[in-house]
Design an enzyme around this catalytic site. Structure first.
Site, PDB file in Angstrom:
ATOM      1  N   HIS A  82       1.062  -1.261   0.043  1.00 41.23           N
ATOM      2  CA  HIS A  82       0.044  -0.092  -0.048  1.00 41.23           C
ATOM      3  C   HIS A  82       0.852   1.280  -0.041  1.00 41.23           C
ATOM      4  CE1 HIS A  82      -3.607   2.418   0.743  1.00 41.23           C
ATOM      5  NE2 HIS A  82      -2.608   3.118   1.663  1.00 41.23           N
ATOM      6  N   ASP A 161     -15.313   1.973   7.058  1.00 41.29           N
ATOM      7  CA  ASP A 161     -14.574   2.949   6.633  1.00 41.29           C
ATOM      8  C   ASP A 161     -15.056   3.714   5.587  1.00 41.29           C
ATOM      9  OD1 ASP A 161     -11.563   3.905   6.428  1.00 41.29           O
ATOM     10  OD2 ASP A 161     -11.893   3.457   4.344  1.00 41.29           O
ATOM     11  N   ARG A 168     -15.212  11.771   8.875  1.00 42.41           N
ATOM     12  CA  ARG A 168     -14.023  12.769   9.304  1.00 42.41           C
ATOM     13  C   ARG A 168     -13.987  13.728   8.287  1.00 42.41           C
ATOM     14  NH1 ARG A 168     -10.232   8.079   8.519  1.00 42.41           N
ATOM     15  NH2 ARG A 168      -8.382   9.464   9.031  1.00 42.41           N
ATOM     16  N   SER A 183      -7.799   3.066   9.144  1.00 35.04           N
ATOM     17  CA  SER A 183      -8.599   2.964   7.989  1.00 35.04           C
ATOM     18  C   SER A 183      -7.877   2.246   6.687  1.00 35.04           C
ATOM     19  CB  SER A 183      -8.648   4.208   7.488  1.00 35.04           C
ATOM     20  OG  SER A 183      -8.949   4.582   6.212  1.00 35.04           O
ATOM     21  N   LYS A 187      -8.270  -2.221   5.250  1.00 32.66           N
ATOM     22  CA  LYS A 187      -8.683  -2.239   3.747  1.00 32.66           C
ATOM     23  C   LYS A 187      -7.699  -3.473   3.297  1.00 32.66           C
ATOM     24  CE  LYS A 187      -9.326   2.117   3.304  1.00 32.66           C
ATOM     25  NZ  LYS A 187      -9.289   3.478   2.939  1.00 32.66           N
TER      26      LYS A 187
HETATM   27  N1  URA Z   1      -6.193   7.079   3.178  1.00 32.12           N
HETATM   28  C1  URA Z   1      -7.167   6.268   3.703  1.00 32.12           C
HETATM   29  O1  URA Z   1      -7.308   5.173   3.377  1.00 32.12           O
HETATM   30  N2  URA Z   1      -7.797   6.609   4.910  1.00 32.12           N
HETATM   31  C2  URA Z   1      -7.325   7.673   5.642  1.00 32.12           C
HETATM   32  O2  URA Z   1      -7.945   7.723   6.722  1.00 32.12           O
HETATM   33  C3  URA Z   1      -6.690   8.543   5.156  1.00 32.12           C
HETATM   34  C4  URA Z   1      -5.787   8.105   3.931  1.00 32.12           C
END
Ligand code: URA
Ligand code: CA
Length: 432
Positions: A82, A161, A168, A183, A187
């Site tokens: 990632h 999320d 947020r 977050s 994923k």
């Molecule tokens: N990228 C994400 O996937 N989540 C966040 O909270 C910030 C950046």
């Protein structure tokens, strides 16, 4: 349990229990907890933080809010990577075939990009015929047969999320390290990864503008990963300037092809080798980073990396002739050079301004619904520290419109020349 008490507890700086964290994630996802209470909790977390244990519990509660992908039918250790996102970041397109070429199984779920240039899927779709609409069974078979496949991200992954991030976003609580970390990690874990490599960017083109914050985010994600049983490694890399020389979808595919042939830009090649080595070690295909790097370097030069890319393109219906003949990729109508009006060394090349310029040409999405022009983008002829003579080419625009004066002005504002030759370190740190 009352949400009021959970908010009060966090506001007072106390640690939440597993039951409390599960209660709030479930309750918010199913609508039992309203936005105003969740907003107050996020603000409390923003100021009070969370322990690694709380963050790990939050991560797993988010994972459990929706579908999870079962990759157990794929042989070996599935390593995912990632990146926290940058400008002209073509590393996934390079890394996936590169590490697959040494025998790592790469089962990649990717999304489309928002802002800047497209995501990995957009880039792959600039290859005629390439498709990502495959079934889960086909995906598993392709990875077992060819070591590599890419599939679109399921809509039902981590619904918590999606809802939490939207809230947020409008309550000034995006920038909280435990919330960002959970977050991202939720994923990756829901996508079925056994092990995770993280590329945390810092600099003007990145989400984390300063190094200390980037390191803390990386540390937090690595600790979360390990505490939930996923081996995790991280690299902190500089994003003060775009990575490589190409910003734009088809242009980046072309750049990935060059790199997989061992002829890529130095920074992009280096970052791919560092992240790739971590993936190879996590997949147990090498004992040490040095050994892994040697294997990868060999395959960049003996043709195995690019051959793996070709096979992968064919296996998902794409025209693999683009590898030997990149002119088959979408090409914009006009190529316009932008020249320097002065001389000096490049002391600034602001990545997000260049990303914005590519967006102005149509290379990225302004909203989720926008269509993307795969052919347009920007080639950079000079990078930080390079010497420039008056009249030298700085950029080439690949554009489908005749009048590009806005974009040109914007681009010229992204570059500064000075008397001092600066050097920027690409790899700031690695967490192993
Ligand atoms: N990228 C994400 O996937 N989540 C966040 O909270 C910030 C950046
Ligand atoms: Ca690039």
């Amino acid at each position: 349990m009352r949400m009021y008490d959970v908010i009060e507890k966090k506001r007072n700086g106390q640690t939440l229990t597993e039951d409390e964290i599960k209660f709030l994630v479930e309750g918010y996802t199913n609508g039992a907890i309203p936005d105003y209470q969740m907003s107050a909790l996020f603000m409390a977390i923003y100021f009070q933080g969370m322990t690694i244990e709380e963050s790990a519990i939050l991560t797993m509660a988010m994972v459990q809010s929706g579908d999870t992908v079962d990759l157990s039918k794929i042989q070996g250790i599935k390593v995912d990577k990632h990146s926290t996102g940058g400008v002209g970041d073509t590393t996934t397109l390079i890394l996936a075939p590169l590490v697959a070429s040494v025998g790592v199984h790469v089962a990649k779920m990717s999304g489309r990009g928002l802002g800047h240039t497209g995501g990995t899927i957009d880039k792959l779709e600039s290859i005629a015929g390439f498709h990502i609409e495959i079934t889960n069974n086909e995906f598993v078979e392709l990875v077992n047969d060819h070591h590599l496949a890419v599939i679109g991200q399921s809509e039902h992954l981590v619904p918590a999320d999606k809802k939490m991030y939207s809230l947020r976003d409008v309550t000034a609580t995006v920038n909280s390290i435990p919330l960002i970390a959970s977050s991202i990690m939720s994923k990756k874990i829901a996508s079925g990864a056994d092990a995770i490599v993280l590329d945390v960017k810092t600099g003007t083109g990145a989400f984390m503008k300063n190094e200390e914050e980037a390191k803390l985010l990386a540390r937090t994600m690595v600790d979360i990963g390990r505490s939930v049983g996923k081996e995790t490694l991280a690299v902190i890399s500089n994003m003060d300037q775009p990575l490589g020389r190409a910003v734009g979808n088809a242009l980046e595919v072309n750049e990935a092809i060059d790199t997989l042939k061992g002829q890529g830009p130095k920074d992009l090649t280096e970052l791919s080798l560092v992240l790739g080595s971590q993936m190879v070690v996590l997949a147990n295909k090498a004992e040490t980073m040095e050994e892994a790097r040697k294997m990868l370097e060999e395959n960049l030069h003996n043709g195995k990396a690019i051959t793996t890319f070709k096979t992968f393109i064919q296996s998902q219906g794409g025209d693999a002739n683009i590898v030997d003949n990149p002119s088959l990729l979408p090409r914009a109508l006009f190529q316009i050079d932008v020249h320097s009006e002065t001389s000096g060394y490049v002391t600034q090349l602001i990545a997000d301004r260049i990303g914005k310029a590519a967006l102005m040409l149509g290379a990225g999405r302004k909203t989720k619904e926008s269509t993307i022009d795969l052919s347009v983008g920007i080639l950079l002829h000079k990078k930080l520290g390079d010497q420039v003579q008056k009249g030298d080419k700085l950029f080439t625009l690949h554009t489908n419109t005749k009048d590009n004066s806005d974009v040109t002005t914007h681009l010229l504002g992204s570059i500064k020349l000075g008397n001092e030759q600066i050097e920027k370190e690409l790899i700031i740190d690695t967490l192993e």
